[in-house]
Design a protein around this motif. Structure first.
Motif, PDB file in Angstrom:
ATOM      1  N   LYS A 182     -21.709 -10.123 -20.210  1.00  0.00           N
ATOM      2  CA  LYS A 182     -22.685 -10.844 -21.023  1.00  0.00           C
ATOM      3  C   LYS A 182     -23.774  -9.941 -21.581  1.00  0.00           C
ATOM      4  CE  LYS A 182     -22.185 -15.497 -19.151  1.00  0.00           C
ATOM      5  NZ  LYS A 182     -20.927 -15.254 -18.440  1.00  0.00           N
ATOM      6  N   SER A 183     -23.982 -10.057 -22.885  1.00  0.00           N
ATOM      7  CA  SER A 183     -25.017  -9.327 -23.618  1.00  0.00           C
ATOM      8  C   SER A 183     -24.800  -7.818 -23.599  1.00  0.00           C
ATOM      9  CB  SER A 183     -26.418  -9.642 -23.053  1.00  0.00           C
ATOM     10  OG  SER A 183     -26.673 -11.033 -23.093  1.00  0.00           O
ATOM     11  N   VAL A 184     -23.630  -7.384 -23.124  1.00  0.00           N
ATOM     12  CA  VAL A 184     -23.341  -5.949 -23.046  1.00  0.00           C
ATOM     13  C   VAL A 184     -22.074  -5.612 -23.813  1.00  0.00           C
ATOM     14  CG1 VAL A 184     -22.774  -4.017 -21.502  1.00  0.00           C
ATOM     15  CG2 VAL A 184     -24.508  -5.693 -20.831  1.00  0.00           C
ATOM     16  N   LEU A 185     -20.976  -6.315 -23.512  1.00  0.00           N
ATOM     17  CA  LEU A 185     -19.683  -5.974 -24.089  1.00  0.00           C
ATOM     18  C   LEU A 185     -18.832  -7.241 -24.169  1.00  0.00           C
ATOM     19  CD1 LEU A 185     -18.365  -3.275 -25.000  1.00  0.00           C
ATOM     20  CD2 LEU A 185     -17.298  -3.144 -22.739  1.00  0.00           C
ATOM     21  N   ALA A 186     -18.290  -7.520 -25.346  1.00  0.00           N
ATOM     22  CA  ALA A 186     -17.405  -8.668 -25.497  1.00  0.00           C
ATOM     23  C   ALA A 186     -16.124  -8.441 -24.715  1.00  0.00           C
ATOM     24  CB  ALA A 186     -17.078  -8.890 -26.976  1.00  0.00           C
ATOM     25  N   ALA A 187     -15.428  -9.521 -24.412  1.00  0.00           N
ATOM     26  CA  ALA A 187     -14.182  -9.403 -23.650  1.00  0.00           C
ATOM     27  C   ALA A 187     -13.184  -8.503 -24.377  1.00  0.00           C
ATOM     28  CB  ALA A 187     -13.594 -10.785 -23.409  1.00  0.00           C
ATOM     29  N   SER A 188     -13.117  -8.621 -25.697  1.00  0.00           N
ATOM     30  CA  SER A 188     -12.192  -7.781 -26.463  1.00  0.00           C
ATOM     31  C   SER A 188     -12.548  -6.303 -26.340  1.00  0.00           C
ATOM     32  CB  SER A 188     -12.188  -8.206 -27.934  1.00  0.00           C
ATOM     33  OG  SER A 188     -13.500  -8.124 -28.487  1.00  0.00           O
ATOM     34  N   GLY A 189     -13.849  -6.006 -26.352  1.00  0.00           N
ATOM     35  CA  GLY A 189     -14.282  -4.621 -26.198  1.00  0.00           C
ATOM     36  C   GLY A 189     -14.007  -4.076 -24.818  1.00  0.00           C
ATOM     37  N   ALA A 190     -14.207  -4.921 -23.797  1.00  0.00           N
ATOM     38  CA  ALA A 190     -13.927  -4.499 -22.419  1.00  0.00           C
ATOM     39  C   ALA A 190     -12.437  -4.238 -22.236  1.00  0.00           C
ATOM     40  CB  ALA A 190     -14.417  -5.568 -21.443  1.00  0.00           C
ATOM     41  N   ALA A 191     -11.601  -5.134 -22.792  1.00  0.00           N
ATOM     42  CA  ALA A 191     -10.152  -4.953 -22.675  1.00  0.00           C
ATOM     43  C   ALA A 191      -9.703  -3.681 -23.393  1.00  0.00           C
ATOM     44  CB  ALA A 191      -9.437  -6.171 -23.244  1.00  0.00           C
ATOM     45  N   ALA A 192     -10.271  -3.436 -24.570  1.00  0.00           N
ATOM     46  CA  ALA A 192      -9.902  -2.243 -25.336  1.00  0.00           C
ATOM     47  C   ALA A 192     -10.296  -0.965 -24.604  1.00  0.00           C
ATOM     48  CB  ALA A 192     -10.557  -2.288 -26.707  1.00  0.00           C
ATOM     49  N   ALA A 193     -11.455  -0.971 -23.945  1.00  0.00           N
ATOM     50  CA  ALA A 193     -11.900   0.212 -23.205  1.00  0.00           C
ATOM     51  C   ALA A 193     -10.962   0.502 -22.030  1.00  0.00           C
ATOM     52  CB  ALA A 193     -13.325   0.003 -22.705  1.00  0.00           C
ATOM     53  N   LEU A 194     -10.575  -0.539 -21.303  1.00  0.00           N
ATOM     54  CA  LEU A 194      -9.619  -0.357 -20.209  1.00  0.00           C
ATOM     55  C   LEU A 194      -8.295   0.192 -20.735  1.00  0.00           C
ATOM     56  CD1 LEU A 194     -10.275  -3.655 -18.239  1.00  0.00           C
ATOM     57  CD2 LEU A 194     -10.568  -1.350 -17.304  1.00  0.00           C
ATOM     58  N   ALA A 195      -7.811  -0.371 -21.843  1.00  0.00           N
ATOM     59  CA  ALA A 195      -6.540   0.065 -22.423  1.00  0.00           C
ATOM     60  C   ALA A 195      -6.609   1.525 -22.854  1.00  0.00           C
ATOM     61  CB  ALA A 195      -6.178  -0.823 -23.606  1.00  0.00           C
ATOM     62  N   GLU A 196      -7.767   1.941 -23.364  1.00  0.00           N
ATOM     63  CA  GLU A 196      -7.931   3.344 -23.764  1.00  0.00           C
ATOM     64  C   GLU A 196      -7.765   4.259 -22.556  1.00  0.00           C
ATOM     65  OE1 GLU A 196     -11.519   6.209 -25.403  1.00  0.00           O
ATOM     66  OE2 GLU A 196     -11.418   4.135 -26.143  1.00  0.00           O
ATOM     67  N   GLY A 197      -8.349   3.866 -21.441  1.00  0.00           N
ATOM     68  CA  GLY A 197      -8.205   4.668 -20.233  1.00  0.00           C
ATOM     69  C   GLY A 197      -6.779   4.712 -19.724  1.00  0.00           C
ATOM     70  N   PHE A 198      -6.104   3.565 -19.724  1.00  0.00           N
ATOM     71  CA  PHE A 198      -4.706   3.538 -19.294  1.00  0.00           C
ATOM     72  C   PHE A 198      -3.849   4.410 -20.202  1.00  0.00           C
ATOM     73  CE2 PHE A 198      -5.751  -0.433 -16.956  1.00  0.00           C
ATOM     74  CZ  PHE A 198      -5.126  -0.135 -15.748  1.00  0.00           C
ATOM     75  N   ALA A 199      -4.122   4.368 -21.519  1.00  0.00           N
ATOM     76  CA  ALA A 199      -3.361   5.177 -22.469  1.00  0.00           C
ATOM     77  C   ALA A 199      -3.548   6.664 -22.199  1.00  0.00           C
ATOM     78  CB  ALA A 199      -3.787   4.842 -23.897  1.00  0.00           C
TER      79      ALA A 199
END
Length: 289
Positions: free
Chosen positions: A14-31
């Motif tokens: 909340k007020s920091v990162l949207a769910a889509s942004g959080a998911a994308a950041a995790l995916a970047e790390g997994f990649a």
């Protein structure tokens, strides 16, 4: 041997990162680790629900948090009102309405909404981000919205004194969004657990994955009250799929799953999630060799 795969399905921070942004950041790390990662941003009736359900339902979806947003830096629970939601609903024309409750600033028992809305525009389903009942809402959620201990007692007394809400006060979800659940139920709306409804609508299925990662900004005692993180964890446990829950702050993680606390610094949230995806992805690859 097939390469491992992961599912990144967080709620918003909340007020920091949207769910889509959080998911994308995790995916970047997994990649970066060489692990395939599918993203599925989630919500539970709170912030981001309308986006999560885009294209998943034919109903008109209204998100209370968009018109009564909660700002941790500007908490004024005495002035926060549900009236903007009532004004919005009064203008809507639809045959099927979904109202997402959660992540709002108000704790007014829906008084503001009921001042301007005498009836709902259509059959209405309310997605409640928590299953908290009306009279428990001030104690559980008042402090995080800015209520002092004295005000918590006063708010509970106000809720108990409202005869309009009394018949609905024991309904699961009646305390959602500062008592908006009870107010909407008094107008004939059906209250349902938001997390379960969202997961069903988006087709959540952990079975194809070796690891599911979910989380939100804060994991505490209220997480088990109906938040999507707890529902994801429950379904992963039932499916026998490993689940990891992250939080900027982790106080009470759901039972049966691993929990990871991020740095707790909002400015580093995305960086933290990329690093978490990389670490978890590397661990998956090592375990698969």
């Amino acid at each position: 041997m097939s390469r491992p795969s992961a599912l990144a399905c967080p709620d918003s921070l909340k007020s920091v990162l949207a769910a889509s942004g959080a998911a994308a950041a995790l995916a970047e790390g997994f990649a970066q680790a060489g692990v395939e990662c599918t993203t599925l941003p989630l919500a539970d009736g709170g912030e981001g629900t309308r986006v999560a359900l885009a294209g998943k339902t034919t109903a008109t979806v209204v998100e209370a948090a968009e018109v009564i947003p909660f700002d941790p830096a500007n908490r004024d629970i005495e002035r926060a009102s549900s009236r903007p939601l009532g004004e919005l609903l009064a203008r809507i024309e639809t045959d099927d309405l979904v109202v997402a409750l959660g992540g709002t600033a108000n704790m007014d028992g829906g008084a503001g909404l009921l001042e301007v809305l005498a009836e709902l525009p259509a059959p209405t389903t309310v997605l409640c981000d928590v299953q908290t009942t009306l009279y428990d809402a001030p104690r559980l959620f008042g402090p995080q919205k800015g209520a002092t201990p004295e005000l918590v007692v006063e708010l509970e007394a106000r809720f108990r004194a409202d005869a309009r809400l009394a018949p609905y006060a024991s309904l699961p979800g009646s305390g959602a969004a500062g008592g908006l659940g009870a107010a909407l139920a008094s107008l004939g709306a059906k209250l349902v657990p938001g997390a379960a409804a969202v997961l069903d609508l988006v087709g959540f299925d952990p079975h194809p994955y070796d690891l599911v990662v979910t989380g939100e900004g804060r994991i505490d005692a209220t997480t088990a009250e109906g938040k999507v993180v707890a529902e994801v964890a429950r379904r992963c446990i039932a499916a026998g799929v490993r689940c990891i829950v992250f939080g900027g702050v982790v106080q009470e993680p759901p039972d049966g799953v691993e929990a990871v606390a991020l740095s707790g610094e909002p400015a580093r949230a995305r960086e933290d999630l990329v690093a978490l995806g990389l670490r978890l992805g590397t661990g998956l690859l090592d375990a698969s060799r």
